[in-house]
Write an enzyme that holds these catalytic residues in place. Structure first.
Site, mmCIF file in Angstrom:
data_model
loop_
_atom_site.group_PDB
_atom_site.id
_atom_site.type_symbol
_atom_site.label_atom_id
_atom_site.label_comp_id
_atom_site.label_asym_id
_atom_site.label_seq_id
_atom_site.Cartn_x
_atom_site.Cartn_y
_atom_site.Cartn_z
ATOM 1 N N ASP A 110 -8.681 38.809 7.502
ATOM 2 C CA ASP A 110 -9.915 38.006 8.381
ATOM 3 C C ASP A 110 -9.497 36.467 8.728
ATOM 4 O OD1 ASP A 110 -11.328 40.455 7.524
ATOM 5 O OD2 ASP A 110 -12.421 39.499 6.126
ATOM 6 N N LYS A 162 -16.858 29.219 -8.161
ATOM 7 C CA LYS A 162 -18.135 28.620 -8.046
ATOM 8 C C LYS A 162 -18.332 27.461 -8.862
ATOM 9 C CE LYS A 162 -19.687 32.742 -5.553
ATOM 10 N NZ LYS A 162 -20.323 33.891 -5.355
ATOM 11 N N ASP A 218 -12.848 32.153 7.652
ATOM 12 C CA ASP A 218 -12.742 33.677 7.420
ATOM 13 C C ASP A 218 -13.729 34.294 8.282
ATOM 14 O OD1 ASP A 218 -13.720 36.119 6.424
ATOM 15 O OD2 ASP A 218 -13.194 35.872 4.407
#
Length: 360
Positions: A110, A162, A218
């Site tokens: 991607d 994250k 992406d």
């Protein structure tokens, strides 16, 4: 050299386009996503590309046979019977990869950027360890897993998923180069390279990071696909401006296939890609859109931030916006408003869609 591209999944994030073709064959800026990668690999001296595939592989096989001859390289398919994650496919393709002792590339399918394959080889050989990850800088690191490494030499210490406080703004860009010894770490079972293999390699001092220069995206879902298109067109503006279209009604960066037809008094751009055999009638306004092969946009329609699937027909005085995506062969009747609609292939739309939704 060799390269393994992780084609794998069903491309669900890029539906409805991937209901017609496998994601790697969706046209991005008038060339299949996969071909951007394969051409860049061939240019960097890769002679054998292995595609780790799971579904719709017949279509891929057919397309890649043609490209093999054109590019003068070997392209093999490695078929997963079950999803193997991001590391399992390396074990499955072990025989194909280990026929030489050279390092090999691994890519997520991607990713779009100015692929720095030659720099990756130099960097990898310079540090001499088992793996190199390309990292890219992001504005909002809290949405990603970040990479913590020594900026001077690139040695990776750890990964933080994250982070809620700032520890790094560099993320894994989905492009790697490995020495074949990495295969000793991977078993033939569903395995995540990011969660199971990389942390151990980092602990052992075997993993290094190389920072990517230029743009990266992406493009696996529609809004990012359009953002990636804007970045790619801007990159063309710098690297190959002659490939961009010029003429009356063209605004900013616009890519137009030579077989497309554009009518009178149109305003096309900025950031538009128009595919082969597309017909744009008079008075049409398009910005920040991709219009795929064989589609027709009828007169006085207004499109912003849309992807128009192959052979679709958008009526007169239609307004479409907010990442509306038409699958293949969709008909939109005259004078309708589509706000963020996701329309599955072979549908005919006779009513406006004022709120974002999926039309099945």
């Amino acid at each position: 050299m060799k390269a393994l591209i992780l084609v794998g999944g069903y491309g669900t994030r890029l539906r409805p386009l991937t209901l017609s073709v496998p994601k790697p064959l969706v046209d991005f800026c008038n060339k299949p996503i996969l071909l951007h990668q394969v051409e860049a690999l061939a240019k960097a001296g890769v002679s054998h590309v292995i595609l780790a595939v799971s579904y719709m592989s017949e279509m891929l096989e057919k397309e890649m046979k043609e490209q093999e001859q054109r590019l003068g390289i070997r392209i093999s398919l490695s078929h997963e019977k079950e999803p193997l994650g991001t590391a399992g496919p390396l074990a499955l393709a072990r025989e194909l990869i280990t026929s030489s002792s050279e390092p090999f590339f691994v890519l997520n399918s991607d990713v779009i950027c100015e692929f720095p394959f030659e720099e990756m080889v130099r960097f990898h050989k310079h540090h001499g360890k088992e793996g190199t990850i390309v990292v890219t800088r992001v504005e909002e690191p809290s949405k990603y897993g970040v990479v913590i490494y020594e900026a001077e030499i690139g040695r990776i210490h750890r990964f933080v998923e994250k982070p809620q406080v700032f520890v790094s703004n560099k993320i894994n860009a989905g492009m790697y180069i490995f020495s074949p010894t990495i295969l000793n770490r991977i078993q033939l079972r569903p395995t995540s390279i990011e969660k199971e293999i990389f942390p151990v390699m980092a602990q052992e001092g075997q993993l290094y990071a190389m920072e990517l220069q230029g743009f990266w995206m992406d493009i696996g879902q529609p809004k990012d696909f359009l953002t990636g298109m804007c970045m790619y067109l801007q990159s063309l503006r710098h690297k190959a401006p002659d490939r961009l279209h010029q003429g009356p009604g063209i605004v900013g960066n616009v890519l137009v296939d030579p077989s497309a037809q554009i009518g009178e008094k149109c305003s096309i751009g900025p950031n538009v890609t128009i595919g082969p055999r597309v017909v744009i009638e008079d008075g049409v306004r398009i910005k920040r859109c991709t219009v795929l092969k064989g589609s027709r946009i009828r007169s006085h329609s207004w499109l912003e931030s849309c992807i128009i699937g192959w052979s679709s027909d958008v009526g007169q005085w239609v307004r479409m916006e907010n990442v509306a995506v038409l699958g293949e062969d969709v008909i939109v009747k005259d004078e309708l408003y589509l706000n963020g609609a996701n329309v599955l292939p072979h549908k005919s739309i006779a009513d406006s869609v004022p709120e974002p939704k999926i039309i099945m």
